[in-house]
Design a protein around this motif. Structure first.
Motif, PDB file in Angstrom:
ATOM      1  N   ASP A 162       0.789  -1.238   0.000  1.00 35.70           N
ATOM      2  CA  ASP A 162       0.000   0.000   0.000  1.00 35.70           C
ATOM      3  C   ASP A 162       0.819   1.285   0.000  1.00 35.70           C
ATOM      4  N   GLY A 163       2.141   1.214   0.152  1.00 37.05           N
ATOM      5  CA  GLY A 163       2.968   2.416   0.221  1.00 37.05           C
ATOM      6  C   GLY A 163       2.915   3.206  -1.072  1.00 37.05           C
ATOM      7  N   THR A 176       5.370  12.174   5.843  1.00 33.32           N
ATOM      8  CA  THR A 176       5.212  10.736   5.672  1.00 33.32           C
ATOM      9  C   THR A 176       4.121  10.261   6.626  1.00 33.32           C
ATOM     10  N   VAL A 177       3.178   9.503   6.091  1.00 33.11           N
ATOM     11  CA  VAL A 177       2.116   8.893   6.890  1.00 33.11           C
ATOM     12  C   VAL A 177       2.551   7.462   7.194  1.00 33.11           C
ATOM     13  N   TRP A 178       2.472   7.074   8.454  1.00 34.74           N
ATOM     14  CA  TRP A 178       2.959   5.772   8.924  1.00 34.74           C
ATOM     15  C   TRP A 178       1.838   4.924   9.500  1.00 34.74           C
ATOM     16  N   ARG A 179       1.994   3.577   9.347  1.00 30.58           N
ATOM     17  CA  ARG A 179       1.077   2.623   9.968  1.00 30.58           C
ATOM     18  C   ARG A 179       1.916   1.488  10.552  1.00 30.58           C
ATOM     19  N   LEU A 232       2.874   4.694   4.500  1.00 29.65           N
ATOM     20  CA  LEU A 232       1.740   4.529   3.584  1.00 29.65           C
ATOM     21  C   LEU A 232       1.779   5.574   2.489  1.00 29.65           C
ATOM     22  N   LEU A 233       2.244   6.757   2.834  1.00 35.52           N
ATOM     23  CA  LEU A 233       2.272   7.860   1.882  1.00 35.52           C
ATOM     24  C   LEU A 233       3.462   8.745   2.206  1.00 35.52           C
ATOM     25  N   ASP A 234       4.197   9.121   1.175  1.00 37.59           N
ATOM     26  CA  ASP A 234       5.325  10.032   1.348  1.00 37.59           C
ATOM     27  C   ASP A 234       5.245  11.077   0.243  1.00 37.59           C
TER      28      ASP A 234
END
Length: 175
Positions: free
Chosen positions: A64-65, A136-139, A149-151
């Motif tokens: 999903d990254g 950066t969104v992390w999970r 997940l998103l950078d």
């Protein structure tokens, strides 16, 4: 800081209208913030030592990254991350430092942001060729590891690297 204060003010206004609204830090939130910051620092260290392909292939979620750049569609998943960064020349350095992180009360989701710089000569102490900010969104995955997940980021378009003698145009016409 302006947007953060605006959001905080809006949230406070909503809370004031609901009698039972008492913000509380969840049991995993503080620990998660520190873990996210350390993961982001480790991510940057791997990029510096092993290259962007290895770092993004390792630290972004393998399925999903998503890496968003200034143009085009996002790069999605480990295989695309490794392929997208495979052509970066040796000696090129994308360096970054997290400034702040936030986490969910459950401690399983969060975001970090910070400053980045590009050093075409590979030396983080040299004058940057470009710089900006990133998010950066992390999970946290099932194994307890933080994965992006998103950078995405933006460039500081007002930044102009200083001109050195080597970069100066040949005004006299001598070659």
């Amino acid at each position: 800081m302006g947007m953060k204060r605006y959001i905080a003010g809006a949230a406070l206004a909503v809370c004031m209208t609901v009698a039972a609204c008492v913000p509380q830090e969840g049991p995993g939130e503080a620990a998660a913030v520190e873990q996210i910051l350390q993961t982001d620092r480790d991510f940057a260290a791997m990029a510096a030592s092993q290259g962007l392909a290895e770092a993004f292939g390792t630290y972004m979620d393998s399925v999903d990254g998503r890496k968003f750049g200034p143009r085009g569609d996002p790069v999605i998943g480990e295989a695309e991350m490794r392929a997208a960064f495979a052509g970066i020349p040796d000696g090129f350095l994308l360096d970054w430092t997290p400034v702040e992180a936030f986490a969910s009360q459950a401690g399983d989701f969060g975001v970090s942001w910070g400053d980045w710089s590009i050093h075409a000569d590979g030396d983080p102490a040299s004058v940057a060729d470009a710089r900006g900010r990133y998010v950066t969104v992390w999970r946290r995955n099932a194994a307890g590891e933080w994965r992006g997940l998103l950078d995405t980021g933006n460039e500081d378009t007002s930044y102009q690297p200083p001109v050195t003698e080597d970069d100066s145009p040949d005004v006299a016409g001598d070659n």
